[in-house]
Design a protein around this motif. Structure first.
Motif, PDB file in Angstrom:
ATOM      1  N   CYS A   1      -7.652  14.540 -10.356  1.00 18.29           N
ATOM      2  CA  CYS A   1      -7.080  15.649  -9.589  1.00 18.29           C
ATOM      3  C   CYS A   1      -5.681  16.018 -10.090  1.00 18.29           C
ATOM      4  N   ASN A   2      -5.502  15.964 -11.389  1.00 18.49           N
ATOM      5  CA  ASN A   2      -4.230  16.403 -11.984  1.00 18.49           C
ATOM      6  C   ASN A   2      -4.114  17.925 -11.982  1.00 18.49           C
ATOM      7  N   GLU A   3      -5.257  18.590 -12.103  1.00 22.37           N
ATOM      8  CA  GLU A   3      -5.293  20.051 -12.100  1.00 22.37           C
ATOM      9  C   GLU A   3      -6.359  20.534 -11.125  1.00 22.37           C
ATOM     10  N   VAL A   4      -6.145  21.721 -10.597  1.00 18.43           N
ATOM     11  CA  VAL A   4      -7.114  22.305  -9.667  1.00 18.43           C
ATOM     12  C   VAL A   4      -7.380  23.757 -10.056  1.00 18.43           C
ATOM     13  N   ASN A   5      -8.587  24.206  -9.736  1.00 16.58           N
ATOM     14  CA  ASN A   5      -8.931  25.618  -9.820  1.00 16.58           C
ATOM     15  C   ASN A   5      -8.698  26.236  -8.447  1.00 16.58           C
ATOM     16  N   ILE A   6      -7.987  27.335  -8.412  1.00  8.11           N
ATOM     17  CA  ILE A   6      -7.654  28.008  -7.157  1.00  8.11           C
ATOM     18  C   ILE A   6      -8.411  29.327  -7.098  1.00  8.11           C
ATOM     19  N   PHE A   7      -9.346  29.425  -6.169  1.00  7.53           N
ATOM     20  CA  PHE A   7     -10.125  30.646  -5.986  1.00  7.53           C
ATOM     21  C   PHE A   7      -9.431  31.490  -4.919  1.00  7.53           C
ATOM     22  N   PHE A   8      -9.166  32.746  -5.232  1.00 10.84           N
ATOM     23  CA  PHE A   8      -8.364  33.570  -4.341  1.00 10.84           C
ATOM     24  C   PHE A   8      -8.972  34.955  -4.172  1.00 10.84           C
ATOM     25  N   LYS A   9      -8.522  35.642  -3.136  1.00 13.07           N
ATOM     26  CA  LYS A   9      -8.871  37.051  -2.981  1.00 13.07           C
ATOM     27  C   LYS A   9      -7.629  37.814  -2.523  1.00 13.07           C
ATOM     28  N   ASN A  10      -7.598  39.071  -2.876  1.00 17.94           N
ATOM     29  CA  ASN A  10      -6.449  39.926  -2.590  1.00 17.94           C
ATOM     30  C   ASN A  10      -6.733  40.732  -1.331  1.00 17.94           C
ATOM     31  N   LYS A  11      -6.062  40.404  -0.250  1.00 20.52           N
ATOM     32  CA  LYS A  11      -6.286  41.113   1.015  1.00 20.52           C
ATOM     33  C   LYS A  11      -5.832  42.567   0.936  1.00 20.52           C
ATOM     34  N   LEU A  12      -4.963  42.863  -0.025  1.00 18.48           N
ATOM     35  CA  LEU A  12      -4.438  44.221  -0.172  1.00 18.48           C
ATOM     36  C   LEU A  12      -5.143  44.985  -1.290  1.00 18.48           C
ATOM     37  N   PHE A  13      -6.300  44.486  -1.717  1.00 17.62           N
ATOM     38  CA  PHE A  13      -7.030  45.111  -2.824  1.00 17.62           C
ATOM     39  C   PHE A  13      -7.266  46.583  -2.560  1.00 17.62           C
ATOM     40  N   ARG A  14      -6.952  47.384  -3.574  1.00 20.72           N
ATOM     41  CA  ARG A  14      -7.156  48.833  -3.465  1.00 20.72           C
ATOM     42  C   ARG A  14      -7.985  49.309  -4.649  1.00 20.72           C
ATOM     43  N   ASN A  15      -9.144  49.864  -4.356  1.00 23.25           N
ATOM     44  CA  ASN A  15      -9.980  50.465  -5.396  1.00 23.25           C
ATOM     45  C   ASN A  15      -9.398  51.829  -5.724  1.00 23.25           C
ATOM     46  N   ARG A  16      -9.070  52.038  -6.985  1.00 15.22           N
ATOM     47  CA  ARG A  16      -8.419  53.280  -7.396  1.00 15.22           C
ATOM     48  C   ARG A  16      -9.289  54.500  -7.098  1.00 15.22           C
ATOM     49  N   MET A  17     -10.622  54.340  -7.218  1.00 14.95           N
ATOM     50  CA  MET A  17     -11.513  55.470  -6.986  1.00 14.95           C
ATOM     51  C   MET A  17     -11.474  55.926  -5.515  1.00 14.95           C
ATOM     52  N   SER A  18     -11.334  54.973  -4.611  1.00 13.40           N
ATOM     53  CA  SER A  18     -11.379  55.300  -3.191  1.00 13.40           C
ATOM     54  C   SER A  18     -10.006  55.647  -2.633  1.00 13.40           C
ATOM     55  N   SER A  19      -8.962  55.481  -3.450  1.00 18.79           N
ATOM     56  CA  SER A  19      -7.608  55.720  -2.956  1.00 18.79           C
ATOM     57  C   SER A  19      -7.256  57.204  -3.012  1.00 18.79           C
TER      58      SER A  19
END
Length: 230
Positions: free
Chosen positions: A212-230
């Motif tokens: 456990c020296n390194e970890v993979n961090i799975f994330f999501k962007n709550k402020l994600f903005r799709n350029r097409m829908s903006s």
């Protein structure tokens, strides 16, 4: 591939990024499984670039996928533009090569590993992703797979204002400075600090090695903005 050729090639508006493509396994799989996306992979190590070419040819022969939605760019990615010394570690599969410098006493923190040795130094082009995306018409960056060998957060910082167009992804960080593989390596606490600042949230954290020296961090962007829908 030249960047201008790349900009002409990217026709699909939904992007997947593979930064630190290594042997290409992850990026090529993403291209196969997501035919409506264009996978852009970044890898500066010459030996790895050759390996990706071999794996790509083999997959084209074994499958019906032509991989027209896969493009490899032979540059390093960070939070600056320019050129830099790059440390190539060729003791095993070149996978530990990095812009960063190996830490000391790795025989104690990473017992049994013999591949943490710089075998040559090369000069590579370094690119910020915001400069890259300024030149491409796209709708969204739907996924980022990043294994930048110690500086994954620099890749995210280099996205600049385009971070809001990134939906989700996975990066790698060290769990503490005492076990970091590289002297300059980003830590889990660094990722948490930036994610809070950017309005992102962590989905899960998975150990990347038996110690456990390194970890993979799975994330999501709550402020994600799709350029097409903006």
């Amino acid at each position: 591939i030249s960047l201008q050729i790349l900009f002409n090639e990217v026709e699909k508006k939904n992007i997947i990024l593979d930064v630190g493509a290594n042997s290409g396994d992850d990026g090529l799989r993403l291209a196969m499984n997501n035919p409506n996306h264009h996978v852009i992979a970044f890898e500066p190590v010459p030996e790895m670039i050759k390996m990706i070419g071999v794996n790509l040819d083999n997959l084209r022969k074994k499958t019906s996928h032509k991989f027209e939605n896969y493009t490899l760019v032979d540059v390093a990615v960070s939070d600056y533009n320019g050129r830099s010394k790059f440390n190539v570690a060729g003791q095993a599969d070149w996978g530990c090569s990095s812009l960063n410098t190996f830490s000391d006493n790795l025989d104690k923190t990473w017992p049994g590993r013999t591949d943490f040795k710089v075998t040559k130094e090369i000069e590579v082009e370094v690119l910020r992703l915001d400069n890259f995306f300024e030149k491409i018409e796209f709708d969204s960056i739907d996924f980022l797979h990043c294994d930048k060998q110690g500086s994954d957060i620099s890749v995210l910082r280099g996205l600049g204002g385009f971070r809001e167009n990134l939906a989700r992804g996975v990066i790698e960080c060290a769990t503490s400075r005492s076990v970091a593989l590289y002297r300059e390596q980003h830590l889990l606490e660094d990722a948490i600090f930036e994610f809070v600042r950017w309005g992102w949230e962590i989905d899960r954290i998975k150990s990347n090695d038996i110690d456990c020296n390194e970890v993979n961090i799975f994330f999501k962007n709550k402020l994600f903005r799709n350029r097409m829908s903006s």
